[in-house]
Scaffold this motif. Sequence first.
Motif, PDB file in Angstrom:
ATOM      1  N   TYR A   1       0.930  -1.459   0.003  1.00  0.00           N
ATOM      2  CA  TYR A   1      -0.021  -0.381   0.124  1.00  0.00           C
ATOM      3  C   TYR A   1      -0.043   1.454   0.294  1.00  0.00           C
ATOM      4  O   TYR A   1       2.089   1.572   0.711  1.00  0.00           O
ATOM      5  CB  TYR A   1      -0.973   0.170   1.454  1.00  0.00           C
ATOM      6  CG  TYR A   1      -2.082  -1.471   1.274  1.00  0.00           C
ATOM      7  CD1 TYR A   1      -2.929  -1.057   0.286  1.00  0.00           C
ATOM      8  CD2 TYR A   1      -1.839  -2.458   2.227  1.00  0.00           C
ATOM      9  CE1 TYR A   1      -4.234  -2.046   0.064  1.00  0.00           C
ATOM     10  CE2 TYR A   1      -3.223  -3.072   1.604  1.00  0.00           C
ATOM     11  CZ  TYR A   1      -3.893  -3.414   1.002  1.00  0.00           C
ATOM     12  OH  TYR A   1      -5.342  -3.864   1.366  1.00  0.00           O
ATOM     13  N   ASP A   2       0.564   2.560  -0.596  1.00  0.00           N
ATOM     14  CA  ASP A   2       1.338   3.259  -0.935  1.00  0.00           C
ATOM     15  C   ASP A   2       1.018   4.743   0.315  1.00  0.00           C
ATOM     16  O   ASP A   2      -0.690   4.775   0.473  1.00  0.00           O
ATOM     17  CB  ASP A   2       1.129   4.554  -2.414  1.00  0.00           C
ATOM     18  CG  ASP A   2       1.765   3.270  -2.945  1.00  0.00           C
ATOM     19  OD1 ASP A   2       2.952   2.736  -2.564  1.00  0.00           O
ATOM     20  OD2 ASP A   2       1.658   3.924  -4.894  1.00  0.00           O
TER      21      ASP A   2
ATOM     22  N   SER B   1      -4.271   7.453   1.775  1.00  0.00           N
ATOM     23  CA  SER B   1      -3.386   5.654   1.640  1.00  0.00           C
ATOM     24  C   SER B   1      -4.023   4.933   0.118  1.00  0.00           C
ATOM     25  O   SER B   1      -5.500   5.750   0.241  1.00  0.00           O
ATOM     26  CB  SER B   1      -3.190   5.497   2.496  1.00  0.00           C
ATOM     27  OG  SER B   1      -2.517   4.263   2.623  1.00  0.00           O
ATOM     28  N   THR B   2      -3.510   4.353  -0.517  1.00  0.00           N
ATOM     29  CA  THR B   2      -4.474   3.614  -0.858  1.00  0.00           C
ATOM     30  C   THR B   2      -4.664   2.280  -0.492  1.00  0.00           C
ATOM     31  O   THR B   2      -5.772   1.261  -0.776  1.00  0.00           O
ATOM     32  CB  THR B   2      -3.206   2.457  -2.313  1.00  0.00           C
ATOM     33  OG1 THR B   2      -2.368   2.414  -1.747  1.00  0.00           O
ATOM     34  CG2 THR B   2      -2.824   3.796  -2.940  1.00  0.00           C
TER      35      THR B   2
END
Length: 207
Positions: free
Chosen positions: A108-109, A153-154
């Motif tokens: 996840y980014d 965030s993703t």
Amino acid sequence: MFKKIISGVALAIFAACVQPNTASAQAVEEGNILIDVYYGFPNLYGATFKRAYANSGTEENVKISSLGPIGLRGEYMVSDKIGLGLDIGFNNTKLTYTEFDAIDNKDYDYDFKTQKIGAMVTFNYHFLESNDNLDAYFMVGAGYGNRSFTFESTDPNYTDETIDGLIPVASRIGVGMRYFFTDNIGVNLAIGFGQGGLVNGGLSLKF
């Protein structure tokens, strides 16, 4: 690097000021409209983040990008010495951190973004009289500036959030110069503190 740039600007202005007063013309005069497009340095948030992560050992998981300071100045010469204007500036920085989630078994980014948009009224005093190509001035400006901080965030379980800065103020004090290659086109360079970075420069137009 800063010392070399600042010294160069100071020497150029000093040299122009001590020239023998053999001409009555000057680069700008009452009624002129001046427009500057500029790019500044440094981007303080970008520089701070890059330095903080340079030796952290996590560079492969972190991406840092930044834009600006970039801006547009407009000025109207109300007299041969005094100009009133508007300076609009923008800068941003984005930090993206990638983290592996063992439960979801995927990356996840996580993004942290900050940007500032400012608009201020400026007062410029043009002190160079005897050069029809070079303009030099002191400036002070103040106005509205909004800096925001955004966290995204993703990760579907993460809640995005945006926070505005506490003091919505833009300001600057400094010295600048323009050199005109033709009657209407030139370049600009300025040093100072506040909106626009410690050093900025770009293209100038005169009407």
